[in-house]
Design a protein around this motif. Structure first.
Motif, PDB file in Angstrom:
ATOM      1  N   ILE B  43       0.845  -1.188   0.000  1.00 37.30           N
ATOM      2  CA  ILE B  43       0.000   0.000   0.000  1.00 37.30           C
ATOM      3  C   ILE B  43       0.885   1.245   0.000  1.00 37.30           C
ATOM      4  O   ILE B  43       1.909   1.290   0.687  1.00 37.30           O
ATOM      5  CB  ILE B  43      -0.891   0.016   1.258  1.00 37.30           C
ATOM      6  N   THR B  44       0.503   2.269  -0.793  1.00 34.11           N
ATOM      7  CA  THR B  44       1.209   3.538  -0.743  1.00 34.11           C
ATOM      8  C   THR B  44       0.331   4.561  -0.035  1.00 34.11           C
ATOM      9  O   THR B  44      -0.824   4.748  -0.407  1.00 34.11           O
ATOM     10  CB  THR B  44       1.534   4.047  -2.156  1.00 34.11           C
ATOM     11  N   MET B  45       0.890   5.203   0.994  1.00 36.03           N
ATOM     12  CA  MET B  45       0.136   6.223   1.712  1.00 36.03           C
ATOM     13  C   MET B  45       0.823   7.570   1.564  1.00 36.03           C
ATOM     14  O   MET B  45       2.035   7.684   1.746  1.00 36.03           O
ATOM     15  CB  MET B  45       0.033   5.864   3.196  1.00 36.03           C
ATOM     16  N   ASP B 100      -2.623   5.167  -2.707  1.00 33.93           N
ATOM     17  CA  ASP B 100      -3.799   4.367  -2.363  1.00 33.93           C
ATOM     18  C   ASP B 100      -4.656   5.050  -1.315  1.00 33.93           C
ATOM     19  O   ASP B 100      -5.871   4.922  -1.288  1.00 33.93           O
ATOM     20  CB  ASP B 100      -3.370   2.993  -1.837  1.00 33.93           C
ATOM     21  N   ILE B 101      -3.991   5.767  -0.402  1.00 33.05           N
ATOM     22  CA  ILE B 101      -4.733   6.416   0.672  1.00 33.05           C
ATOM     23  C   ILE B 101      -3.970   7.665   1.104  1.00 33.05           C
ATOM     24  O   ILE B 101      -2.738   7.703   1.041  1.00 33.05           O
ATOM     25  CB  ILE B 101      -4.941   5.434   1.850  1.00 33.05           C
ATOM     26  N   ILE B 102      -4.723   8.693   1.507  1.00 34.16           N
ATOM     27  CA  ILE B 102      -4.085   9.938   1.937  1.00 34.16           C
ATOM     28  C   ILE B 102      -4.401  10.167   3.407  1.00 34.16           C
ATOM     29  O   ILE B 102      -5.539   9.995   3.840  1.00 34.16           O
ATOM     30  CB  ILE B 102      -4.597  11.143   1.116  1.00 34.16           C
ATOM     31  N   ALA B 103      -3.384  10.529   4.188  1.00 31.95           N
ATOM     32  CA  ALA B 103      -3.615  10.934   5.568  1.00 31.95           C
ATOM     33  C   ALA B 103      -2.950  12.282   5.753  1.00 31.95           C
ATOM     34  O   ALA B 103      -1.892  12.533   5.185  1.00 31.95           O
ATOM     35  CB  ALA B 103      -3.015   9.913   6.524  1.00 31.95           C
ATOM     36  N   PHE B 104      -3.598  13.192   6.495  1.00 31.44           N
ATOM     37  CA  PHE B 104      -2.944  14.478   6.732  1.00 31.44           C
ATOM     38  C   PHE B 104      -3.350  15.067   8.075  1.00 31.44           C
ATOM     39  O   PHE B 104      -4.406  14.764   8.612  1.00 31.44           O
ATOM     40  CB  PHE B 104      -3.217  15.449   5.582  1.00 31.44           C
ATOM     41  N   VAL B 105      -2.448  15.897   8.607  1.00 35.16           N
ATOM     42  CA  VAL B 105      -2.703  16.604   9.852  1.00 35.16           C
ATOM     43  C   VAL B 105      -3.049  18.037   9.478  1.00 35.16           C
ATOM     44  O   VAL B 105      -2.166  18.811   9.128  1.00 35.16           O
ATOM     45  CB  VAL B 105      -1.446  16.603  10.751  1.00 35.16           C
ATOM     46  N   ALA B 143     -12.299   8.676   7.954  1.00 36.86           N
ATOM     47  CA  ALA B 143     -12.176   8.607   9.406  1.00 36.86           C
ATOM     48  C   ALA B 143     -11.350   9.769   9.938  1.00 36.86           C
ATOM     49  O   ALA B 143     -10.491  10.298   9.244  1.00 36.86           O
ATOM     50  CB  ALA B 143     -11.524   7.291   9.808  1.00 36.86           C
ATOM     51  N   LYS B 144     -11.672  10.151  11.175  1.00 38.42           N
ATOM     52  CA  LYS B 144     -10.843  11.115  11.886  1.00 38.42           C
ATOM     53  C   LYS B 144     -10.194  10.352  13.016  1.00 38.42           C
ATOM     54  O   LYS B 144     -10.859   9.649  13.768  1.00 38.42           O
ATOM     55  CB  LYS B 144     -11.701  12.220  12.487  1.00 38.42           C
ATOM     56  N   LEU B 145      -8.879  10.512  13.099  1.00 39.77           N
ATOM     57  CA  LEU B 145      -8.166   9.733  14.085  1.00 39.77           C
ATOM     58  C   LEU B 145      -7.370  10.707  14.923  1.00 39.77           C
ATOM     59  O   LEU B 145      -6.789  11.647  14.400  1.00 39.77           O
ATOM     60  CB  LEU B 145      -7.245   8.798  13.324  1.00 39.77           C
ATOM     61  N   GLY B 146      -7.370  10.524  16.224  1.00 36.01           N
ATOM     62  CA  GLY B 146      -6.540  11.446  16.975  1.00 36.01           C
ATOM     63  C   GLY B 146      -6.832  11.495  18.443  1.00 36.01           C
ATOM     64  O   GLY B 146      -7.297  10.524  19.038  1.00 36.01           O
ATOM     65  N   THR B 147      -6.541  12.675  19.001  1.00 35.82           N
ATOM     66  CA  THR B 147      -6.659  12.848  20.431  1.00 35.82           C
ATOM     67  C   THR B 147      -7.936  13.598  20.721  1.00 35.82           C
ATOM     68  O   THR B 147      -8.450  14.304  19.863  1.00 35.82           O
ATOM     69  CB  THR B 147      -5.471  13.665  20.926  1.00 35.82           C
ATOM     70  N   ASP B 148      -8.425  13.453  21.936  1.00 34.72           N
ATOM     71  CA  ASP B 148      -9.668  14.098  22.289  1.00 34.72           C
ATOM     72  C   ASP B 148      -9.363  15.408  23.016  1.00 34.72           C
ATOM     73  O   ASP B 148      -9.168  15.426  24.225  1.00 34.72           O
ATOM     74  CB  ASP B 148     -10.477  13.146  23.171  1.00 34.72           C
ATOM     75  N   SER B 149      -9.293  16.490  22.255  1.00 40.15           N
ATOM     76  CA  SER B 149      -8.864  17.765  22.838  1.00 40.15           C
ATOM     77  C   SER B 149      -9.842  18.279  23.881  1.00 40.15           C
ATOM     78  O   SER B 149      -9.449  18.917  24.854  1.00 40.15           O
ATOM     79  CB  SER B 149      -8.695  18.808  21.746  1.00 40.15           C
ATOM     80  N   MET B 306      -2.108   3.213  10.736  1.00 43.34           N
ATOM     81  CA  MET B 306      -1.852   2.166   9.749  1.00 43.34           C
ATOM     82  C   MET B 306      -2.939   1.084   9.802  1.00 43.34           C
ATOM     83  O   MET B 306      -3.402   0.599   8.774  1.00 43.34           O
ATOM     84  CB  MET B 306      -0.480   1.529  10.011  1.00 43.34           C
ATOM     85  N   GLU B 307      -3.327   0.758  11.041  1.00 42.64           N
ATOM     86  CA  GLU B 307      -4.381  -0.239  11.227  1.00 42.64           C
ATOM     87  C   GLU B 307      -5.671   0.226  10.550  1.00 42.64           C
ATOM     88  O   GLU B 307      -6.305  -0.514   9.788  1.00 42.64           O
ATOM     89  CB  GLU B 307      -4.601  -0.407  12.735  1.00 42.64           C
ATOM     90  N   THR B 308      -6.020   1.502  10.824  1.00 44.59           N
ATOM     91  CA  THR B 308      -7.238   2.057  10.238  1.00 44.59           C
ATOM     92  C   THR B 308      -7.149   2.078   8.719  1.00 44.59           C
ATOM     93  O   THR B 308      -8.103   1.728   8.022  1.00 44.59           O
ATOM     94  CB  THR B 308      -7.473   3.492  10.757  1.00 44.59           C
ATOM     95  N   ALA B 309      -5.974   2.490   8.202  1.00 43.02           N
ATOM     96  CA  ALA B 309      -5.791   2.583   6.755  1.00 43.02           C
ATOM     97  C   ALA B 309      -6.009   1.219   6.104  1.00 43.02           C
ATOM     98  O   ALA B 309      -6.673   1.098   5.066  1.00 43.02           O
ATOM     99  CB  ALA B 309      -4.394   3.104   6.441  1.00 43.02           C
TER     100      ALA B 309
END
Lengths: 351, 343
Positions: B43-45, B100-105, B143-149, B306-309
């Motif tokens: 997979i390419t991210m 294959d998939i894009i993730a960004f902050v 999906a949104k992945l992260g911390t609960d601000s 990575m798991e989510t992706a």
């Protein structure tokens, strides 16, 4: 009276007035703006001291920028060079938690300033020897510089725990003022001394007005241009030391960010024309302090940092208008016309 | 001279052109194996990071890079150097590369609609990492992945309230209220907004709400420099009144500590300092007694990402909101915890 007249017509008059107006505004609207206290360990403490401390690196940058602009050039790489210099000094001293320096601090400082000069030499070479336009030539380092700094810090913020490093931007025990104020003052004195003792100022000015004529007059134009960029790099190197010492860390992304613009602004506020020629070192210094005063004012009034550029811009427009000859002529004309109209009305009333 | 220069330039450009060609080939062969490998699991991210604003962010980056390696995912990493336009550019180039998939902050919350629409049109799923976005259409990301601000802000207030009671602290100005100053994060960033909201909501809901007063709140842009400068200004305005400093991140707190020391006060004693993130620097400061508490904001999001992706690409259903685990670290556990900290 003659003295006063001399002062009002001098080049320093308007920058000084602009700064004075800001200070008076602050004195009225900000509580305790002018108070300076002595802390228990014998340091001076107050907003005015803050302004001097925070403006010191900008003052130094503005010094270098003044000469560059006087030769009708520009150096937009200084902000990035600040970041490089900060990265070098923090990298060499090292971010060890136990507060031990990996390289002697003096050596690390010399290296950082040296790298600053090297950057300046590169710019000078491009502009004077290869005759590349100044904006383009310095743009190279402006864009690449932060990348170089990032490479050196490996994208991290290196925190220096070695205590004496904080003395550059802080106070050496026993002193009453932060060291960086002395550094800035020393740099200003150095420049003033050189200007008084040598004719380099005249050379710079003449190159800025007409390089061809200067060459025929026997001035080594290439050398003069080369030197002003090298000096600007030197100034940026010293600034980098101060900026990194203030936060005791090298922050490649934020150190010296947008400072090149502030430095250019300081020079412009000081009355030096961007087209080169006559220049005012004193004006640039005051211009730099004015910019910092403006920032401090905004913080004191609670204007948030993201709105700050707008307020800064408005203040700058006003200051520039005051300084502009054309605007003054227009204002005088308008006043004369109004006086004329009033005179006419009165005459009509009488009749 | 000019001729030589022209010659040099043309040689230079030739070399460059050749270089570009080579790059293209490599890229196309890479994506070829990527698309061919969807069955074969290569997979390419494309991952767009904000930049290295703090040690925390660095740990976040490291975690993503390491997790990608462990999961056998080919990671295209791009550093946006704190600029949204750079991020948009990076995402566009990911789309044209056909990852294959894009993730960004996302560096700010708004302004992402167009570019994410382009990704959707190209049928590339997008995962939003760490920070929040505001979109007109929630189907633009998977999906949104992260911390609960929000929860972090609440934890900050809860800790302060408990600490003040336990230590039996009295307001320094002798009044009935504790004065709080806040160093906010970058204006418009989801984290800054949520942390402030979580803090204020918790305060309003608390039975002790009347004991606290937010004296001033200004942005320090998540950097040490600004944190220091703004704290300096706070101290000049309300020097002997400030009881508590809440900094939206540790780096601003570290800058502020220096400003407090310069003002001749004792950080951690005269002014109680709490911040969020949990970087090594703040643990160091807590051991020296100069800071009181940090609420962890876990940057080790790589494995979860990575798991989510993988789930997304396998067509499994994923939750729209995925949170990582987070803890609270007061100063008394700092010494014990520091060696275990990865960032």
């Amino acid at each position: 009276m003659g003295k006063l007249k001399e002062f009002t017509s001098s080049s320093l008059f308007l920058p000084v007035v602009a700064l004075a107006v800001l200070l008076v505004f602050n004195a009225i609207f900000v509580d305790g703006f002018l108070t300076i206290q002595m802390t228990e360990d014998g340091r001076l403490y107050g907003r005015l001291i803050d302004i001097l401390t925070r403006s010191s690196s900008l003052v130094i940058l503005a010094l270098g920028m003044t000469f560059v602009i006087a030769t009708s050039g520009i150096d937009i790489s200084v902000g990035a060079v600040v970041a490089i210099s900060a990265a070098v000094v923090c990298n060499l001293i090292g971010g060890r938690g136990d507060g031990v320096a990996e390289t002697p601090m003096a050596l690390a400082m010399l290296a950082a300033v040296g790298v600053g000069i090297l950057c300046g030499v590169w710019n000078g070479f491009l502009v004077s020897k290869l005759k590349i336009q100044a904006v383009v030539a310095t743009l190279i380092l402006m864009t690449a510089g932060r990348g170089i700094a990032q490479l050196m810090t490996e994208g991290q913020i290196i925190t220096v725990y070695y205590k004496p490093f904080a003395y550059i931007g802080g106070t050496i025990p026993g002193n009453i003022l932060p060291t960086n104020i002395f550094i800035a003052a020393a740099m200003v004195l150095l420049v003033v001394f050189i200007m008084k003792k040598t004719s380099i100022g005249l050379f710079v000015q003449s190159v800025g007005i007409n390089p061809t004529a200067s060459r025929f007059a026997g001035i080594n134009v290439t050398m003069v241009i080369f030197l002003v960029y090298a000096f600007s790099g030197f100034c940026a190197g010293v600034s980098g030391l101060i900026e990194s010492s203030l936060i005791r860390a090298a922050d490649a992304n934020n150190a010296g960010l947008n400072m090149e613009m502030d430095a250019i602004l300081a020079v412009a506020l000081g009355g030096t024309l961007l087209s080169g020629g006559k220049f005012y070192v004193g004006g640039s210094v005051i211009g730099a302090i004015t910019i910092q005063t403006l920032t401090t004012t905004m913080y004191a009034l609670g204007v948030s940092a993201d709105q700050l550029p707008v307020v800064k811009a408005i203040a700058v427009v006003i200051i520039c208008l005051i300084q502009s000859k054309k605007a003054q002529e227009m204002f005088d004309k308008w006043k004369a016309k109004r006086a004329g109209d009033q005179g006419l009305e009165k005459a009509v009333e009488k009749a | 001279m000019r001729k030589i220069l022209a010659l040099l330039m043309s040689v230079f450009m030739l070399v460059f052109a050749a270089g570009c060609g080579g790059g293209d080939q490599a890229a196309s062969s890479g994506s070829g194996s990527g698309s061919g490998g969807k069955g074969g699991k290569e997979i390419t991210m494309g991952f767009s990071q904000i930049g290295a604003e703090s040690e925390w962010r660095t740990a976040n980056t490291e975690s993503v890079k390491q997790a990608a390696k462990d999961a056998g995912i080919n990671l295209q990493f791009s550093d946006a150097q704190q600029k949204q336009e750079n991020q948009i550019k990076a995402i566009r180039s990911f789309i044209s590369q056909g990852v294959d998939i894009i993730a960004f902050v996302p560096i700010v919350e708004t302004g992402w609609d167009t570019v994410l629409k382009e990704a959707k049109d190209a049928k590339i799923p997008v995962i939003v990492v760490d920070r929040d976005v505001k979109l007109s259409d929630d189907s633009l990301y998977v999906a949104k992945l992260g911390t609960d601000s929000l929860a972090e802000g609440k934890k900050v207030f809860d800790w302060i309230d408990e600490y003040m009671k336990k230590q039996n602290k009295k307001p320094r100005d002798g009044g009935s209220q504790f004065n709080v100053v806040v160093l906010e994060g970058t204006v418009g960033s989801s984290v800054a907004i949520r942390r402030q909201e979580g803090f204020k909501n918790a305060m309003a809901a608390s039975p002790d709400a009347s004991k606290y007063n937010i004296l001033a709140s200004q942005t320090g842009e998540f950097t040490r420099q600004k944190g220091q400068e703004v704290m300096e200004s706070f101290l000049k305005s309300y020097g002997d009144k400030i009881d508590i400093l809440f900094a939206h991140n540790d780096d601003m707190a570290l800058g502020a500590i220096q400003a407090i020391e310069a003002a001749g006060l004792k950080p951690g004693k005269d002014i109680t300092i709490i911040s969020i993130d949990g970087v090594k620097g703040i643990f160091q400061a807590m051991i020296e007694g100069k800071a009181n508490c940090t609420v962890e904001c876990n940057p080790l999001q790589g494995p979860l990402l990575m798991e989510t992706a993988k789930k997304v690409l396998n067509g499994e259903k994923v939750e729209k909101l995925v949170y990582v685990d987070e803890g609270v670290f007061p100063a008394d556990v700092a010494e014990k915890t520091l060696p275990e900290r990865k960032y």
